[in-house]
Write a protein that holds these residues in place. Sequence first.
Motif, PDB file in Angstrom:
ATOM      1  N   MET A  20      77.974  13.360   0.719  1.00  0.00           N
ATOM      2  CA  MET A  20      79.070  12.403   0.580  1.00  0.00           C
ATOM      3  C   MET A  20      79.302  12.061  -0.884  1.00  0.00           C
ATOM      4  O   MET A  20      78.390  12.164  -1.710  1.00  0.00           O
ATOM      5  N   ARG A  21      80.511  11.655  -1.161  1.00  0.00           N
ATOM      6  CA  ARG A  21      80.907  11.287  -2.515  1.00  0.00           C
ATOM      7  C   ARG A  21      81.276   9.803  -2.530  1.00  0.00           C
ATOM      8  O   ARG A  21      82.131   9.378  -1.774  1.00  0.00           O
ATOM      9  N   PRO A  37      83.489  12.339   2.737  1.00  0.00           N
ATOM     10  CA  PRO A  37      82.592  13.477   2.900  1.00  0.00           C
ATOM     11  C   PRO A  37      82.826  14.519   1.813  1.00  0.00           C
ATOM     12  O   PRO A  37      83.856  14.518   1.139  1.00  0.00           O
ATOM     13  N   ASP A  38      81.869  15.411   1.659  1.00  0.00           N
ATOM     14  CA  ASP A  38      81.992  16.458   0.647  1.00  0.00           C
ATOM     15  C   ASP A  38      83.197  17.350   0.893  1.00  0.00           C
ATOM     16  O   ASP A  38      83.817  17.841  -0.049  1.00  0.00           O
ATOM     17  N   HIS A  39      83.528  17.564   2.152  1.00  0.00           N
ATOM     18  CA  HIS A  39      84.647  18.440   2.498  1.00  0.00           C
ATOM     19  C   HIS A  39      85.728  17.585   3.159  1.00  0.00           C
ATOM     20  O   HIS A  39      85.685  17.311   4.345  1.00  0.00           O
ATOM     21  N   ASP A  43      75.147  10.898   5.810  1.00  0.00           N
ATOM     22  CA  ASP A  43      75.890  12.155   5.786  1.00  0.00           C
ATOM     23  C   ASP A  43      75.136  13.173   6.640  1.00  0.00           C
ATOM     24  O   ASP A  43      74.055  13.624   6.269  1.00  0.00           O
ATOM     25  N   ARG A 101      75.837  16.222   7.286  1.00  0.00           N
ATOM     26  CA  ARG A 101      75.816  17.577   6.737  1.00  0.00           C
ATOM     27  C   ARG A 101      74.690  17.732   5.704  1.00  0.00           C
ATOM     28  O   ARG A 101      73.934  18.697   5.727  1.00  0.00           O
ATOM     29  N   SER A 102      74.579  16.768   4.787  1.00  0.00           N
ATOM     30  CA  SER A 102      73.567  16.874   3.732  1.00  0.00           C
ATOM     31  C   SER A 102      72.237  16.235   4.127  1.00  0.00           C
ATOM     32  O   SER A 102      71.196  16.522   3.538  1.00  0.00           O
ATOM     33  N   THR A 153      80.696   7.633 -10.098  1.00  0.00           N
ATOM     34  CA  THR A 153      80.649   8.396  -8.867  1.00  0.00           C
ATOM     35  C   THR A 153      79.205   8.820  -8.581  1.00  0.00           C
ATOM     36  O   THR A 153      78.435   9.101  -9.498  1.00  0.00           O
ATOM     37  N   GLN A 172      76.981  11.369  -5.969  1.00  0.00           N
ATOM     38  CA  GLN A 172      76.982  12.466  -5.007  1.00  0.00           C
ATOM     39  C   GLN A 172      75.644  12.464  -4.272  1.00  0.00           C
ATOM     40  O   GLN A 172      74.582  12.546  -4.883  1.00  0.00           O
TER      41      GLN A 172
END
Length: 306
Positions: free
Chosen positions: A1-2, A46-48, A189, A191-192, A303, A305
């Motif tokens: 996530m960002r 999210p990252d994507h 997150d 995904r990560s 930011t 990550q």
Amino acid sequence: MRITVLGSAGGGGFPQWNCNCPNCAGVRAGTVRAKPRTQSSIFVRPDHGEDGVLFNASPDILEQIRGSPVLQPARALRDTAIAGVVLIDGQVDHATGLFMLRERASPLPLWCTDSVAEDLSQGNPVLRVLSHYCGVARHPIALDGNAFEVPGVPDLSFRAMPLTGKAAPYSPHREQQVAGDNIGLTLFDRRSGKSLFYAPGLGAITPPVFEAMATADAVMVDGTFWTDDEMVRLGVSGKRAREIGHLPQSGEGGMIEWLTRLPAATRRMLIHINNTNPILDEDSDEHALLRRAGIEPCEDGMTIQL
């Protein structure tokens, strides 16, 4: 996530409009090396994907949107990357920015606890006012440990826990807290596998709170005051930090002591920093002490990550 820190200051921002404390006067005069800050809020996506979640809607939200291109992807004549708003409390500096999001063609998706919804329908009737504009699609935040999601924001889930703190001054339970007046959130997150514990208002660290902090990859917690008597000593208030629901950084049992107990790999950040807090002065002993302890004061625009 960002994670984008839209605002990192406490109520009133920094410098505060009517304040001439050493920090505010110094940053205006250029004699204090400090960065101006707007009132605290973060945006997580999210990252994507472009769409994400706004955590707290500060009175500075329009300035924050203008300064953060990620919030305006410009895919249509009217557009926003804000898929939903999550409130951690009903305080003025976290909720009145909702007024500025009223120009929508559909109700604003909003997540908050029942007690916050009550305060924002009665004591400070933000939700009632918005019913005359876009309206609000309100979703309750449960405090039973179950996670929730925001539609349109894949891979991210959020889990709330009640915190010790203070309800807004206009709340009927200002002096007798009920669960949900103030919450902390674990942002996960899938995904990560990474997580953030987010609590900009935190009056005390209980065992469940510390467990949530210790199991997160990063924490972003209450950085309002350096000392318990900060406002009293400066003559700007008669109340101490703990009386208004904020755990100070310094002293026995303070935030620094708790943060240094976290696993070495945990990223430690402070947000909701009051204009009187000496950590804002980047040349101060207090700022240096934080840095030596591996603790970061949040800045607008930073930011993260995960």
